[in-house]
Design an enzyme around this catalytic site. Sequence first.
Site, PDB file in Angstrom:
ATOM      1  CG  ASP A 136      -1.643   1.242   1.491  1.00 26.74           C
ATOM      2  OD1 ASP A 136      -2.286   1.727   0.545  1.00 26.74           O
ATOM      3  OD2 ASP A 136      -1.577   1.771   2.622  1.00 26.74           O
ATOM      4  CG  PHE A 137       1.842   5.504  -1.969  1.00 30.39           C
ATOM      5  CD1 PHE A 137       3.174   5.344  -2.318  1.00 30.39           C
ATOM      6  CD2 PHE A 137       1.363   6.789  -1.764  1.00 30.39           C
ATOM      7  CE1 PHE A 137       4.016   6.437  -2.448  1.00 30.39           C
ATOM      8  CE2 PHE A 137       2.193   7.897  -1.899  1.00 30.39           C
ATOM      9  CZ  PHE A 137       3.525   7.722  -2.238  1.00 30.39           C
ATOM     10  CG  ASP A 138      -1.798   7.645   0.266  1.00 27.53           C
ATOM     11  OD1 ASP A 138      -1.305   8.766   0.311  1.00 27.53           O
ATOM     12  OD2 ASP A 138      -2.244   7.120  -0.784  1.00 27.53           O
TER      13      ASP A 138
ATOM     14  CG  ASP B 114      -2.387   2.695   6.310  1.00 30.29           C
ATOM     15  OD1 ASP B 114      -2.391   2.406   5.095  1.00 30.29           O
ATOM     16  OD2 ASP B 114      -2.915   3.736   6.764  1.00 30.29           O
TER      17      ASP B 114
HETATM   18 MG   LIG Z   1      -2.982   3.225   3.268  1.00 29.96          MG
END
Ligand SMILES: [Mg+2]
Length: 266
Positions: free
Chosen positions: A28-30, A210
């Site tokens: 995942d990025f953010d 997250d």
């Molecule tokens: Mg995220």
Amino acid sequence: MTELLSGPALDAELDRLAVVPRLLIALDFDGTLAPEVDDPAAARALPAARAALLALHALPDTIVALVSGRALESLAAVGEAPDDLPLIGSHGLELRFDATDVRPAVDARDAARVAALRSRLEPIVARVEGAWIEQKPAGLAVHSRLVDDTVAAAALADDVRAAATDGDDALTVRAGKNVVEFAVRDATKGDGLRALAERFAPDAVLFAGDDVTDEDALAVLSRRDLGIKVGSAETVARARVADPAAMAVALERVLDTRRALSGNTR
Ligand SMILES: [Mg+2]
């Protein structure tokens, strides 16, 4: 709550994963590589995380991919990833395996369904002061947060839902706070991760995320794989790190172990 792997136990798992013949690292990025920021366009991976993932990407039999809820275009922009780094956008709806193999969220037939939907909803939305339509990769959302008249806002939600499904009863409808979303196709990060695994046939997968939507991807992992939850939320992941900085350290560990192996045997 079961004890999740962290510290030395997590390091041991990272070392085990780092030496499999073919490794997929899907992230995942953010909130996982990039700290959360107010302006989504300003989000960037931590320098240490970015350096580690680019170095991993350069190793043989090592596939690094980003898996995000962002639209593909947005993910490509903030991810600043090389063209040949696989990207999964819109929670698994949009796939970019490499620069020459990009699967858009919708085909021509679906795009026509979205256009027809928009033309049904536009006259209804135009009658309500403050309401507006957001175009999405595989559908659209009708927003009513700026509609002052609560009676009109409630009627709007009912009216657009009726008009949308009247012309297309296969639409996915999701009602949120001050928003109704319509989609011609639906997918999860689990679908996106499965597509990556089918395409690249790894011996093991490392996935980290997250957010709640990352749980769909964590849930499709098998025993040979490793799922890492970033942050303190409830999860089905086997391991946990505190934040993007700790995630960068985990990636650096995989890199160091795998690079040593690669240097010795190739
Ligand atoms: Mg995220």
